[in-house]
Design an enzyme around this catalytic site. Sequence first.
Site, PDB file in Angstrom:
ATOM      1  N   LYS A 156      28.134  41.585  41.290  1.00  0.00           N
ATOM      2  CA  LYS A 156      28.549  42.311  40.086  1.00  0.00           C
ATOM      3  C   LYS A 156      28.120  41.519  38.856  1.00  0.00           C
ATOM      4  O   LYS A 156      28.857  40.693  38.321  1.00  0.00           O
ATOM      5  CB  LYS A 156      30.061  42.525  40.088  1.00  0.00           C
ATOM      6  CG  LYS A 156      30.509  43.652  39.146  1.00  0.00           C
ATOM      7  CD  LYS A 156      30.000  44.999  39.621  1.00  0.00           C
ATOM      8  CE  LYS A 156      30.446  46.132  38.708  1.00  0.00           C
ATOM      9  NZ  LYS A 156      29.897  47.426  39.101  1.00  0.00           N
TER      10      LYS A 156
ATOM     11  N   SER B  81      28.455  52.292  40.514  1.00  0.00           N
ATOM     12  CA  SER B  81      29.776  51.771  40.172  1.00  0.00           C
ATOM     13  C   SER B  81      30.754  52.940  40.002  1.00  0.00           C
ATOM     14  O   SER B  81      31.001  53.677  40.947  1.00  0.00           O
ATOM     15  CB  SER B  81      29.692  50.901  38.915  1.00  0.00           C
ATOM     16  OG  SER B  81      30.739  49.977  38.894  1.00  0.00           O
TER      17      SER B  81
END
Length: 589
Positions: A190, A388
């Site tokens: 991430k 996401s």
Amino acid sequence: MKQFFKFVLATIIGVVLITVVLVLVVIGIISASGDKTIEVEPNSVLHIAFTNPITERTPNNPLAGLSFLGLDKDKSTGLNDILANIKKAKTDSNIKGVFLDESYMVSGQATTEEIRNALIDFKKSGKFIVAYSEIYTQGFYYLASVADKVYMNPKGIFELKGFNSQVTFLKGALDKLGIEVQIIKVGTFKSAVEPLFLTKMSDANRLQVTSYLGSLYDHFLTGISKSRGINKDSLFNYANNGRVQLPEDAVKLKLIDGLKYKDEILDDLKARTGTIKKNDLNSVELADYTKSNADSDTKDESSSKNRIAVVYASGEISGGEGDDNTIGSERISKALRKVRLDNKVKAVVLRVNSPGGSSLASDVIWREVMLTKKVKPIIVSMGDLAASGGYYISCAADSIIAQPNTITGSIGIFAILPNMQKLFNDKLGVTFDGVKTGKYADLGDISRPLTPEEKLILQNNVNHGYDDFTKAVAEGRHKTQAYINSIGQGRVWTGEQAIKIGLVDRLGNINDAIASAAKKANIKNYNLVAYPEQKSFFNQLSGDVTAEARTRILQSELGNNYKVYEQIKGVTQIMRTPQARMPYSIEIK
């Protein structure tokens, strides 16, 4: 007295400017209300030139074609109408072929892929496609490579150099300002927060970017190889060794068919359509063709009571209403509830084109998808991005369809809280003091660093969000949570890669998703209805038009540096609530 006249003059100028704007608005509305069906002349060419960003749906703008407030006079056409018009032209006896004119593909690769596939289907009619440009960017060349003939200006520019992905790192600037960015995240990959605390890409991020960029580039080369009949390895070598430096090089390597000036192209098109050389070429612009009454093989299903709803979810995800270019959880939730309760709607296609955003807003939409799935089929069609939070809202659907070059995955959560104590105290000489009734009453105060206990609270919050995210994906994809965690961790995948790991069911476009929804609902005749309803022009005028004008001005002034501005702007926007967001934007030129 002099000052008085200055104020009077300023007032008069202001009134005149407002009057001019209102007159233009009225003219536009009158013009729009008087729109009639476009009559396409026999032996016409469909003229396609992409100079504006391609949105999912054609903007609801009756002033398209006018130029004021910094807006272009060009009419923007959404992907929905682009695909419909190419399909319509395929069987329109008045359209003899397509002229792909010089374009700058301001679109993601999956959008370009959909248009490219529509043109490949168009060629089945036996009609011609001719492409021409003074400058071939890699994006436009990928599209143009499907043409029967590809030409360029003898003094033009041809780009074939490979793909690159670049991130702007802000840590050095933040250090100089005395700003510490406190990161709370879950996910090794991430990397959206990396620009704030690193000066270069982490090893994990470099690994994932190398992987998905290689997948995108391989698909790009494969498509051109198939269209132009050139070995893929040869194409790779041409780019890698800088073999195309002059227009003549592109001809020699058979990347294009010849060098011509625009007048020669127009003469060629006249010859193809049987038009006398001294006469004007009959052509129709893509935006105008939407209003034509062409003979098409599309069945008239207006009498059918069955409907398939296409719900467009495009842009960053946040709470509230949003608009046509952003996903507001309230607006999309209302749309999903409306189609779920409408008995005439037999199936739903959720069209997702989003890098993600607020994890809370994503969960709100996910809930509505879950409820819809219980009463009628819902199929997700992924556009350029469904990553996401964009994947979060997709994972509960019955089936997920993506393009090979869709960017998806990025299953992870993060939160950012700046500590600006040094900026305030050391740089500005500003200090703070106060009282509080509880230990955590000022949690989130940016004028001081987080305490270890506060960091733990925020980390637990983010961990909980990630657990919810992976549970939702595991349930929707019929996988174990442990497996989803192994392919999650914020890692980004292409659609082609996502099929292999089970995040996507199959490759295809939005029409494939509609066909899949119809099949699952066991219906053959149906009408398509689009949601949410697009805002009226008057509702958009004060907000969207001025925002677009501001964007155009910034793009004009900053040029290639506009993407850096966008990255910095994006960083400031994510310093709020826990985020399920793509690490960065991906731009292929």
